[in-house]
Design a protein around this motif. Structure first.
Motif, PDB file in Angstrom:
ATOM      1  N   LEU A  32      50.833  40.459  11.257  1.00 21.91           N
ATOM      2  CA  LEU A  32      51.507  41.664  11.080  1.00 21.91           C
ATOM      3  C   LEU A  32      51.325  42.162   9.782  1.00 21.91           C
ATOM      4  CD1 LEU A  32      53.731  43.149  12.624  1.00 21.91           C
ATOM      5  CD2 LEU A  32      55.387  41.858  11.236  1.00 21.91           C
ATOM      6  N   ASP A  33      50.898  43.356  10.002  1.00 25.52           N
ATOM      7  CA  ASP A  33      50.722  44.188   8.562  1.00 25.52           C
ATOM      8  C   ASP A  33      51.479  45.240   8.379  1.00 25.52           C
ATOM      9  OD1 ASP A  33      49.458  45.510   6.490  1.00 25.52           O
ATOM     10  OD2 ASP A  33      47.702  46.327   7.608  1.00 25.52           O
ATOM     11  N   LEU A  34      52.546  45.031   7.327  1.00 26.74           N
ATOM     12  CA  LEU A  34      53.359  45.865   7.026  1.00 26.74           C
ATOM     13  C   LEU A  34      52.980  46.583   5.711  1.00 26.74           C
ATOM     14  CD1 LEU A  34      56.388  43.161   6.912  1.00 26.74           C
ATOM     15  CD2 LEU A  34      55.885  45.048   8.742  1.00 26.74           C
ATOM     16  N   ARG A 119      57.387  47.115  -3.047  1.00 28.09           N
ATOM     17  CA  ARG A 119      57.907  46.782  -4.272  1.00 28.09           C
ATOM     18  C   ARG A 119      58.662  45.278  -4.082  1.00 28.09           C
ATOM     19  NH1 ARG A 119      60.449  51.070  -8.610  1.00 28.09           N
ATOM     20  NH2 ARG A 119      58.973  53.111  -8.151  1.00 28.09           N
ATOM     21  N   PRO A 120      58.647  44.383  -5.054  1.00 29.89           N
ATOM     22  CA  PRO A 120      59.280  43.199  -4.841  1.00 29.89           C
ATOM     23  C   PRO A 120      60.819  43.386  -4.741  1.00 29.89           C
ATOM     24  CG  PRO A 120      57.682  43.154  -6.670  1.00 29.89           C
ATOM     25  CD  PRO A 120      57.557  44.433  -6.309  1.00 29.89           C
ATOM     26  N   GLY A 121      61.286  42.771  -3.393  1.00 31.36           N
ATOM     27  CA  GLY A 121      62.512  42.882  -3.000  1.00 31.36           C
ATOM     28  C   GLY A 121      62.961  43.741  -1.926  1.00 31.36           C
ATOM     29  N   THR A 122      61.734  44.690  -1.550  1.00 36.09           N
ATOM     30  CA  THR A 122      62.057  45.782  -0.589  1.00 36.09           C
ATOM     31  C   THR A 122      61.905  45.184   1.066  1.00 36.09           C
ATOM     32  OG1 THR A 122      61.174  47.580  -1.984  1.00 36.09           O
ATOM     33  CG2 THR A 122      61.443  47.831   0.581  1.00 36.09           C
ATOM     34  N   ALA A 123      60.979  44.281   0.984  1.00 37.17           N
ATOM     35  CA  ALA A 123      60.944  43.417   2.262  1.00 37.17           C
ATOM     36  C   ALA A 123      62.222  42.745   2.488  1.00 37.17           C
ATOM     37  CB  ALA A 123      59.814  42.629   2.394  1.00 37.17           C
ATOM     38  N   ARG A 125      65.192  43.157   1.620  1.00 34.45           N
ATOM     39  CA  ARG A 125      66.366  44.022   1.878  1.00 34.45           C
ATOM     40  C   ARG A 125      66.472  44.430   3.354  1.00 34.45           C
ATOM     41  NH1 ARG A 125      65.515  46.142  -3.510  1.00 34.45           N
ATOM     42  NH2 ARG A 125      64.378  47.723  -2.733  1.00 34.45           N
ATOM     43  N   LEU A 126      65.295  44.372   4.002  1.00 31.71           N
ATOM     44  CA  LEU A 126      64.949  44.544   5.137  1.00 31.71           C
ATOM     45  C   LEU A 126      65.131  43.559   6.184  1.00 31.71           C
ATOM     46  CD1 LEU A 126      62.000  47.052   5.065  1.00 31.71           C
ATOM     47  CD2 LEU A 126      64.212  47.710   5.630  1.00 31.71           C
ATOM     48  N   GLY A 127      65.211  42.326   5.620  1.00 35.07           N
ATOM     49  CA  GLY A 127      65.347  41.130   6.335  1.00 35.07           C
ATOM     50  C   GLY A 127      63.968  40.792   6.757  1.00 35.07           C
ATOM     51  N   LEU A 128      63.085  41.163   6.152  1.00 37.89           N
ATOM     52  CA  LEU A 128      61.654  40.975   6.438  1.00 37.89           C
ATOM     53  C   LEU A 128      60.930  40.190   5.273  1.00 37.89           C
ATOM     54  CD1 LEU A 128      60.602  44.388   8.178  1.00 37.89           C
ATOM     55  CD2 LEU A 128      60.676  42.108   9.092  1.00 37.89           C
ATOM     56  N   GLY A 149      53.422  41.486  -9.214  1.00 36.13           N
ATOM     57  CA  GLY A 149      53.782  40.377  -8.821  1.00 36.13           C
ATOM     58  C   GLY A 149      55.295  40.092  -8.695  1.00 36.13           C
ATOM     59  N   GLN A 150      55.694  38.907  -8.164  1.00 35.39           N
ATOM     60  CA  GLN A 150      57.068  38.650  -7.715  1.00 35.39           C
ATOM     61  C   GLN A 150      57.812  38.145  -8.688  1.00 35.39           C
ATOM     62  OE1 GLN A 150      58.034  39.711  -4.355  1.00 35.39           O
ATOM     63  NE2 GLN A 150      55.898  40.583  -4.569  1.00 35.39           N
ATOM     64  N   THR A 151      57.331  37.828  -9.859  1.00 33.22           N
ATOM     65  CA  THR A 151      57.962  37.379 -10.974  1.00 33.22           C
ATOM     66  C   THR A 151      57.640  38.007 -12.386  1.00 33.22           C
ATOM     67  OG1 THR A 151      56.293  35.627 -11.491  1.00 33.22           O
ATOM     68  CG2 THR A 151      57.901  34.828 -10.033  1.00 33.22           C
ATOM     69  N   GLY A 152      58.214  37.843 -13.409  1.00 29.52           N
ATOM     70  CA  GLY A 152      57.898  38.397 -14.695  1.00 29.52           C
ATOM     71  C   GLY A 152      58.544  39.712 -14.750  1.00 29.52           C
ATOM     72  N   PRO A 153      59.070  39.913 -16.178  1.00 32.31           N
ATOM     73  CA  PRO A 153      59.693  40.961 -16.561  1.00 32.31           C
ATOM     74  C   PRO A 153      59.238  42.548 -16.042  1.00 32.31           C
ATOM     75  CG  PRO A 153      58.416  40.488 -18.338  1.00 32.31           C
ATOM     76  CD  PRO A 153      58.177  39.591 -17.546  1.00 32.31           C
ATOM     77  N   TYR A 154      58.123  42.713 -15.461  1.00 37.70           N
ATOM     78  CA  TYR A 154      57.696  43.865 -14.934  1.00 37.70           C
ATOM     79  C   TYR A 154      57.500  43.960 -13.568  1.00 37.70           C
ATOM     80  CZ  TYR A 154      56.151  45.796 -19.430  1.00 37.70           C
ATOM     81  OH  TYR A 154      56.004  45.979 -20.862  1.00 37.70           O
ATOM     82  N   ARG A 155      58.091  42.919 -12.910  1.00 39.23           N
ATOM     83  CA  ARG A 155      57.995  42.699 -11.337  1.00 39.23           C
ATOM     84  C   ARG A 155      58.249  43.746 -10.461  1.00 39.23           C
ATOM     85  NH1 ARG A 155      61.948  39.447 -13.107  1.00 39.23           N
ATOM     86  NH2 ARG A 155      64.124  39.510 -12.028  1.00 39.23           N
TER      87      ARG A 155
END
Length: 417
Positions: A32-34, A119-123, A125-128, A149-155
């Motif tokens: 599944l390509d989102l 962007r990290p967190g968007t998926a 918020r969609l339950g995905l 990436g999913q971690t770090g101050p610039y995530r």
């Protein structure tokens, strides 16, 4: 003439859909390509070329941004979109519509692999997000591609190829010594991230065979470019000297760069002392081969400023093609600096099957680059053209159990195309 009745034809045997015909190394794998733009679609195309059934999810308004990134256009869509979306099926739904969002969540529960580059967190918020899908489907391999990436101050910062080139240091070593930093001619941060993601996905799938569990593949454009610093970073770690720009030249091998000739430039790669001696002899500078300033590669690197003008002076006596023939006969690695059209006509490129053609219902015949993956038993194959916007929506949702009435309702309120 008397009429001769035709022999009744045997009804043709139904053919499986083209995305299931190829017995590829990844046949049977559902992806599944989102994702959109370049990094994620490139990753999923690699998997699709190897036989995976890739379902590309787009919005109902305009779809993947790159459909409009032209000219040039081929049919309704830009050539950019066509370049990274072959061998996929396409579904167009509005993820802001609760019904459609639930359907995509159901699709996620049936997938072996999910690729996303929000962007990290968007998926989430969609339950995905990974945790959402894993709670229902613990075997899923979930790949996230983002700028940092999913971690770090610039995530939470957005990811752009050129920014990753800049921040990673790659741009600082690209360009002429006296000129400004230069962006690479293609998009290496995006393309590398797609490749890293494909590698991570395959490793996670291999591990799943033993454990039954999937995992989260976290790829960032920045990480991928920092990893590509490789020997450049190694030199810095060893010496403490900040790497500089060398144009087409190599920082630690001489001569290894493009040189001007009488009518154009020529790339020379004399990567060891034996090649240097053959090169010097072939261009009429045999006396320099054993000159103590140039006898070994470390000597030549130290005396780069003295050697290069001598080589340039010798090479200006002939044209690039003539030198290419002479140096090839001398077994010196050499190559013309082809333009893109010349490269795509190169006999080796053609012999390796790197150009493929597809018939597209709107655009007609599409020429595309083929996969460089040459597996002896299950090679990557270009099978189907990029999907038209929403081309397979009905097919995919019907297979998920959506009836005609429900599908018509989704389309009536423009939640699905």
């Amino acid at each position: 003439m008397p009429h001769t009745p035709r022999t009744p034809r045997t009804p043709p045997t139904p053919h499986p859909p083209p995305w299931l015909v190829h017995d590829g190394a990844l046949t049977g794998l559902k992806v599944l390509d989102l994702s959109r733009i370049l990094s994620g679609p490139f990753c999923s195309m690699v998997l699709a070329d190897l036989g995976a059934d890739v379902i590309k999810v787009e919005d109902t308004a305009s779809g993947d941004d790159t459909r409009a990134w032209g000219p040039p256009f081929q049919g309704e869509d830009a050539a950019y979109f066509h370049s990274v979306n072959r061998n996929k099926r396409g579904i167009a739904v509005d993820l802001k519509d609760p019904d459609c969002l639930r359907l995509v969540q159901e699709l996620a529960g049936t997938a072996d692999v999910i690729v996303e580059n929000f962007r990290p967190g968007t998926a989430a918020r969609l339950g995905l997000g990974y945790e959402d899908v894993r709670s229902r489907h613990p075997g899923v391999v979930y790949a996230s591609i983002s700028g940092y990436g999913q971690t770090g101050p610039y995530r939470h910062e957005p990811g752009y190829d050129a920014i990753a080139q800049a921040v990673s240091g790659v741009m600082s070593v690209t360009g002429e010594p006296a000129g400004p930093p230069v962006r690479f001619g293609v998009s290496p941060a995006d393309l590398a991230a797609g490749m890293w993601a494909a590698i991570g996905i395959l490793a996670a799938l291999r591990n799943r065979e033993h454990t039954g569990r999937g995992e989260w593949v976290d790829i960032s454009l920045l990480d991928g470019q920092v990893a590509w610093l490789s020997y450049v970073a190694g030199g810095y770690f060893a010496s403490g000297e900040v790497p500089q720009r060398y144009g087409s030249a190599h920082p630690t091998i001489v001569p290894y760069q493009a040189f001007p000739t009488a009518d154009g430039h020529l790339m020379v790669a004399a990567g060891n002392d034996g090649l240097w001696r053959r090169f010097a002899t072939a261009i009429g500078l045999a006396a320099l081969a054993d000159d103590p300033r140039f006898a070994t590669n470390p000597d030549r690197v130290r005396h780069r400023g003295e050697l290069l003008p001598l080589i340039e002076g010798a090479l200006r006596a002939r044209g690039a093609q003539e030198w290419a023939v002479l140096l090839t006969e001398a077994q010196v690695p050499v190559g013309p600096i082809n333009t893109v059209d010349q490269a795509l006509r190169h006999p080796q490129v053609i012999a390796r099957g790197m150009i493929a053609e597809l018939e597209h219902p709107d655009a007609g015949t599409l020429r595309t680059l083929a996969s460089p993956l040459k597996l002896s038993g299950n090679p990557a194959v270009v099978r189907t053209p990029p999907p038209r916007h929403g081309e397979h929506t009905a097919e995919i949702l019907t297979a998920l159990g959506v009836g005609p009435g429900r599908l018509a309702g989704l389309r009536a309120r423009k939640a699905a195309k």
